[in-house]
Scaffold this active site. Structure first.
Site, PDB file in Angstrom:
ATOM      1  N   GLU A 107       0.162  90.211   1.291  1.00 21.27           N
ATOM      2  CA  GLU A 107       0.207  89.866   2.710  1.00 21.27           C
ATOM      3  C   GLU A 107       0.519  91.180   3.425  1.00 21.27           C
ATOM      4  OE1 GLU A 107       0.624  89.256   6.015  1.00 21.27           O
ATOM      5  OE2 GLU A 107       2.623  88.418   5.770  1.00 21.27           O
ATOM      6  N   CYS A 111       3.526  91.102  11.571  1.00 12.75           N
ATOM      7  CA  CYS A 111       2.183  91.380  11.049  1.00 12.75           C
ATOM      8  C   CYS A 111       1.123  90.642  11.850  1.00 12.75           C
ATOM      9  CB  CYS A 111       2.088  91.034   9.572  1.00 12.75           C
ATOM     10  SG  CYS A 111       2.599  89.350   9.215  1.00 12.75           S
TER      11      CYS A 111
HETATM   12  P1  NDP Z   1       6.379  99.114   2.850  1.00 12.37           P
HETATM   13  O1  NDP Z   1       5.084  98.490   2.580  1.00 12.37           O
HETATM   14  O2  NDP Z   1       6.640 100.462   2.271  1.00 12.37           O
HETATM   15  O3  NDP Z   1       7.579  98.163   2.356  1.00 12.37           O
HETATM   16  C1  NDP Z   1       7.473  96.785   2.136  1.00 12.37           C
HETATM   17  C2  NDP Z   1       8.293  96.405   0.927  1.00 12.37           C
HETATM   18  O4  NDP Z   1       7.823  97.070  -0.241  1.00 12.37           O
HETATM   19  C3  NDP Z   1       9.764  96.777   1.030  1.00 12.37           C
HETATM   20  O5  NDP Z   1      10.556  95.782   0.416  1.00 12.37           O
HETATM   21  C4  NDP Z   1       9.825  98.052   0.226  1.00 12.37           C
HETATM   22  O6  NDP Z   1      11.098  98.323  -0.275  1.00 12.37           O
HETATM   23  C5  NDP Z   1       8.899  97.741  -0.913  1.00 12.37           C
HETATM   24  N1  NDP Z   1       8.388  98.920  -1.617  1.00 12.37           N
HETATM   25  C6  NDP Z   1       8.301 100.209  -1.204  1.00 12.37           C
HETATM   26  N2  NDP Z   1       7.727 100.979  -2.132  1.00 12.37           N
HETATM   27  C7  NDP Z   1       7.413 100.162  -3.162  1.00 12.37           C
HETATM   28  C8  NDP Z   1       6.768 100.342  -4.419  1.00 12.37           C
HETATM   29  N3  NDP Z   1       6.310 101.526  -4.820  1.00 12.37           N
HETATM   30  N4  NDP Z   1       6.608  99.268  -5.229  1.00 12.37           N
HETATM   31  C9  NDP Z   1       7.023  98.059  -4.851  1.00 12.37           C
HETATM   32  N5  NDP Z   1       7.653  97.816  -3.663  1.00 12.37           N
HETATM   33  C10 NDP Z   1       7.840  98.849  -2.838  1.00 12.37           C
HETATM   34  O7  NDP Z   1       6.562  99.109   4.396  1.00 12.37           O
HETATM   35  P2  NDP Z   1       7.354 100.124   5.313  1.00 12.37           P
HETATM   36  O8  NDP Z   1       8.707  99.578   5.439  1.00 12.37           O
HETATM   37  O9  NDP Z   1       7.223 101.542   4.885  1.00 12.37           O
HETATM   38  O10 NDP Z   1       6.510  99.960   6.646  1.00 12.37           O
HETATM   39  C11 NDP Z   1       5.310 100.694   6.785  1.00 12.37           C
HETATM   40  C12 NDP Z   1       4.294  99.903   7.541  1.00 12.37           C
HETATM   41  O11 NDP Z   1       4.039  98.667   6.894  1.00 12.37           O
HETATM   42  C13 NDP Z   1       4.724  99.494   8.917  1.00 12.37           C
HETATM   43  O12 NDP Z   1       4.468 100.533   9.798  1.00 12.37           O
HETATM   44  C14 NDP Z   1       3.889  98.285   9.183  1.00 12.37           C
HETATM   45  O13 NDP Z   1       2.668  98.723   9.704  1.00 12.37           O
HETATM   46  C15 NDP Z   1       3.661  97.688   7.821  1.00 12.37           C
HETATM   47  N6  NDP Z   1       4.499  96.515   7.538  1.00 12.37           N
HETATM   48  C16 NDP Z   1       3.878  95.325   7.512  1.00 12.37           C
HETATM   49  C17 NDP Z   1       4.608  94.198   7.298  1.00 12.37           C
HETATM   50  C18 NDP Z   1       3.954  92.867   7.287  1.00 12.37           C
HETATM   51  O14 NDP Z   1       4.595  91.878   7.649  1.00 12.37           O
HETATM   52  N7  NDP Z   1       2.723  92.745   6.831  1.00 12.37           N
HETATM   53  C19 NDP Z   1       6.050  94.232   7.096  1.00 12.37           C
HETATM   54  C20 NDP Z   1       6.604  95.562   7.066  1.00 12.37           C
HETATM   55  C21 NDP Z   1       5.827  96.658   7.288  1.00 12.37           C
HETATM   56  P3  NDP Z   1      12.063  99.323   0.525  1.00 12.37           P
HETATM   57  O15 NDP Z   1      12.141  98.832   1.940  1.00 12.37           O
HETATM   58  O16 NDP Z   1      13.295  99.138  -0.216  1.00 12.37           O
HETATM   59  O17 NDP Z   1      11.419 100.683   0.434  1.00 12.37           O
END
Ligand code: NDP
Length: 511
Positions: free
Chosen positions: A243, A277
Site C-alpha cells: 500500500e 496516502c
Molecule cells: P518509508 O517507506 O521509508 O517508511 C514506511 C515504513 O517502512 C516505516 O515503518 C519504516 O520504518 C519502514 N522501513 C524503512 N526502511 C525499511 C526497509 N528497508 N525494510 C522494511 N521496512 C522499512 O517512508 P518514509 O517515512 O521515508 O516516507 C517517505 C515517503 O513515503 C513520504 O514522503 C510519502 O510520500 C510516502 N509515505 C506514504 C505513506 C502511505 O500511507 N502510503 C505513509 C508514509 C510515507 P522506519 O520509520 O522505522 O524507518
C-alpha cells in the site's frame, strides 16, 4: 504555535526515542529489535497461529470483540499518544481511533461469510463437485507508516487476525509508542498473548521482518521502500501486499456544486496536514467555474487554525517531509505557479501554512511526485476530457474524486485508480466493506472488504468426483474410439457444432 524542529534521535544502540513533532520533546523510548529478536517473535507467533487458526470463526470473533472493546476503553489514551507522536490535532486523533475500531469490528463480523467455502460450476466435468475454500496463511508481518500509525496498520492487522493468522507488527520509528500500547492491550485481550506482537526499531527492524520466515508481508509506505521490502521478501518467495503512495486527482466539473466541492477539497487535501496516502494532491477544475472555486478554496483555507489542541492542522510528523514539501513549493514557484495563500516562506519548524497554488502544470514536482503535505495545486481545464487525461497522467493510481452532476459516474469510470469518491473525498476509506488499494506505483493487493480478508488466506481448490462416467478423461484406460469422440466433442462444444451454437445464443440472450 510551536516551531521546534525534531532533534536527531541520540544514537543509543539499544533504544529508540519517540519525539513530539510539535514541541520537539521526547515522549518515550522503545527497544531496537534485532533480526534475532524478530525471528524469535515470528517463532512465537507461529505457535499462536497454530491454535488460533484451529478456532471457529465465532470463537475468534468473540476474542476480537474483546480486543476491540479494550481498545475502545483506552480510546483517550490511544488518541493522546497519536496526538503527541504524530502531531495531529485531538479531533483527528479521535477520528483515527474510531475508524481503526470500525475496521476491527467489520473484519471480525465479516470473516466467516467472506471465507465461506464456495461451490462453483464444474463445467465440462459435470460429475465433479468443485469447491473453493480459504485457509489462514500462518504469520503475517505488518510494516506500518507514521501518518496514520493506528488506522493504517489496523487495515491489515484486523483482517489478518480475523482470517485466522497471527501478526508481527513493526511500526514506524517515528510513531512506535501507540503500537506498543496496542500490543499491551492485545496481550491482555487474547487468550494467546503472542497473537499480535510488536517489534520496534528503525528501517533495519522492518527489513529484518521482511526477511523473516513469515507467510505474507503487508507494507505501507513509500514506493522506494516498498520495492526494497519486495526484494527482501523475494528471498523466501514471501507474498507481499504493498500500500504505497498516491498522487490523487480531484476533478470538478462545470455542473458541480462549487461550495461543496471546495469544502471537500480543503478537507481532502489538508486533513492530517496533507499526510495521507489518499489526500487530494492535485485538482482539475472546469474553466467556467475555476475562478469561483479558487476563491472559495482560498477563503475556506484562510479560516483554518494551525497548531494547538483545537487546531485544524497539526505539526508535520517528520522533518524530512517538511523538506520535501518546501522543495515542491519552491520548484512550482520557480516554474511559474502563483501562490494564493501560504507558500514556501510560510513554513516554521514542523508547521506548514496550508498553501493554494494556481497556474500549475505537469512539469512541476507538485503535480507529479507525492507531496504529502498541506498543499492544494489547482489547474484550469478546458474540458472533462482534458481533466481525465491529466488525472490519469501519473505513475500512481490510488484514490481519486469527482465532483459533477449527471456525468459524475461516467467520469469516475474513466479514472485509472484503485478507488474513486463521487461528490465526496476519501469516502471509500470509511466504508469497511470496500476494498482499499491501488495500481501502478501505488502498489497492489487489497486491505478492507471481503477481498481484504481473503488477502490473508491461501486459496484451495477441491475437485471431488461424485459419480463415475464412461468417458473418464483422467485415465489411460480409454475406448479405442476415444480420439473420434473427442474430435466430435471439440466441434460440438467449442466449434460450430449445434451444442456450441446453442450455448453462444444462450449466452448472448443472457447478456
Ligand atoms: P518509508 O517507506 O521509508 O517508511 C514506511 C515504513 O517502512 C516505516 O515503518 C519504516 O520504518 C519502514 N522501513 C524503512 N526502511 C525499511 C526497509 N528497508 N525494510 C522494511 N521496512 C522499512 O517512508 P518514509 O517515512 O521515508 O516516507 C517517505 C515517503 O513515503 C513520504 O514522503 C510519502 O510520500 C510516502 N509515505 C506514504 C505513506 C502511505 O500511507 N502510503 C505513509 C508514509 C510515507 P522506519 O520509520 O522505522 O524507518
Amino acid at each position: 504555535m510551536a516551531t521546534a524542529a525534531t532533534p536527531t534521535p541520540p544514537a543509543t544502540p539499544e533504544r529508540l526515542s519517540s519525539y513530539n513533532p510539535a514541541t520537539g520533546e521526547p515522549i518515550g523510548s522503545v527497544p531496537i529489535h534485532t533480526q534475532a529478536d524478530v525471528d524469535a517473535a515470528v517463532a512465537r507467533a507461529r505457535v499462536a497461529a497454530e491454535t488460533w487458526s484451529g478456532r471457529s470463526f465465532a470463537a475468534r470473533a468473540e476474542e476480537l470483540t474483546a480486543f476491540r472493546k479494550a481498545l475502545a476503553a483506552s480510546a483517550d489514551e490511544l488518541a493522546e499518544l497519536l496526538r503527541r507522536e504524530n502531531g495531529k490535532p485531538e479531533l483527528e486523533a479521535l477520528v483515527e481511533v474510531m475508524m481503526a475500531l470500525g475496521h476491527l469490528q467489520h473484519a471480525a463480523a465479516r470473516a466467516e461469510a467472506a471465507l465461506a467455502p464456495r461451490r462453483v460450476s464444474a463445467g465440462l466435468l459435470a460429475n465433479f463437485r468443485a469447491t473453493i475454500s480459504y485457509h489462514p496463511l500462518g504469520v503475517v508481518g505488518v510494516i506500518g507508516p507514521w501518518n496514520y500509525p493506528l488506522f493504517t496498520p489496523m487495515g491489515s492487522i484486523a483482517y489478518a487476525l480475523a482470517a485466522g493468522n497471527a501478526v508481527v507488527w513493526k511500526p514506524s520509528e517515528l510513531t512506535p509508542l501507540v503500537a506498543v500500547k496496542v500490543a499491551e492491550i492485545a496481550a491482555r485481550s487474547f487468550a494467546l498473548p503472542d497473537l499480535l506482537q510488536v517489534v520496534t526499531g528503525a528501517g533495519a527492524t522492518g527489513a529484518a521482518l521482511a526477511r523473516a520466515a513469515i507467510d505474507k508481508i503487508a507494507f505501507t509506505g513509500s514506493a522506494a521502500t516498498g520495492k526494497r521490502v519486495m526484494m527482501a521478501a523475494a528471498e523466501r518467495l514471501t507474498p507481499v501486499l504493498l500500500e504505497l503512495g498516491g498522487k490523487d486527482p480531484m476533478i470538478v466539473a462545470e455542473d458541480a456544486d462549487v461550495e461543496k466541492a471546495a469544502e471537500a477539497c480543503v478537507y481532502g487535501a489538508l486533513t492530517n496536514a496533507g499526510q495521507a496516502c489518499i489526500s487530494v494532491e492535485r485538482v482539475y477544475v472546469a474553466d467556467a467555474i475555476h475562478d469561483r472555486f479558487v476563491e472559495e478554496v482560498v477563503k475556506q483555507v484562510r479560516d483554518l487554525k494551525i497548531g494547538g489542541d483545537d487546531g485544524h492542522l497539526g505539526a508535520m510528523t517528520s522533518p524530512a517531509q517538511v523538506a520535501i514539501v518546501k522543495d515542491h513549493l519552491e520548484d512550482a514557484v520557480a516554474k511559474g505557479a502563483q501562490i494564493r495563500t501560504g507558500g514556501p516562506d510560510a513554513i516554521a519548524g514542523n508547521f506548514i501554512q496550508p498553501t493554494v497554488l494556481t497556474g500549475v502544470d505537469h512539469n512541476m514536482k507538485v503535480m507529479r511526485d507525492e507531496t504529502f503535505g498541506p498543499v492544494i495545486p489547482i489547474r484550469r481545464v478546458a474540458s472533462i476530457d482534458e481533466a481525465v487525461k491529466l488525472a490519469n497522467d501519473t505513475q500512481y493510481g490510488l484514490g481519486s474524486s469527482v465532483f459533477a452532476g449527471k456525468s459524475a459516474r461516467r467520469i469516475a469510470q474513466l479514472l485509472r485508480a484503485g478507488m474513486t469518491s463521487i461528490n465526496s473525498v476519501m469516502g471509500f476509506a470509511g466504508i469497511p466493506s470496500l476494498p482499499f488499494g491501488g495500481i501502478g506505483d501505488s502498489g497492489f493487493g487489497r486491505i478492507h472488504g471481503d477481498e481484504g480478508i481473503r488477502e490473508f488466506t491461501r486459496i484451495k481448490s477441491t475437485a471431488e468426483q461424485v459419480v463415475s462416467i464412461p468417458l473418464n478423461m483422467m485415465s489411460f484406460r480409454q475406448p479405442t474410439d476415444a480420439p473420434k469422440r473427442i474430435r466430435g466433442m471439440i466441434k460440438q462444444l467449442y466449434g460450430d457444432g449445434m451444442v456450441a451454437r446453442a450455448a453462444d445464443v444462450w449466452r448472448k440472450l443472457r447478456g
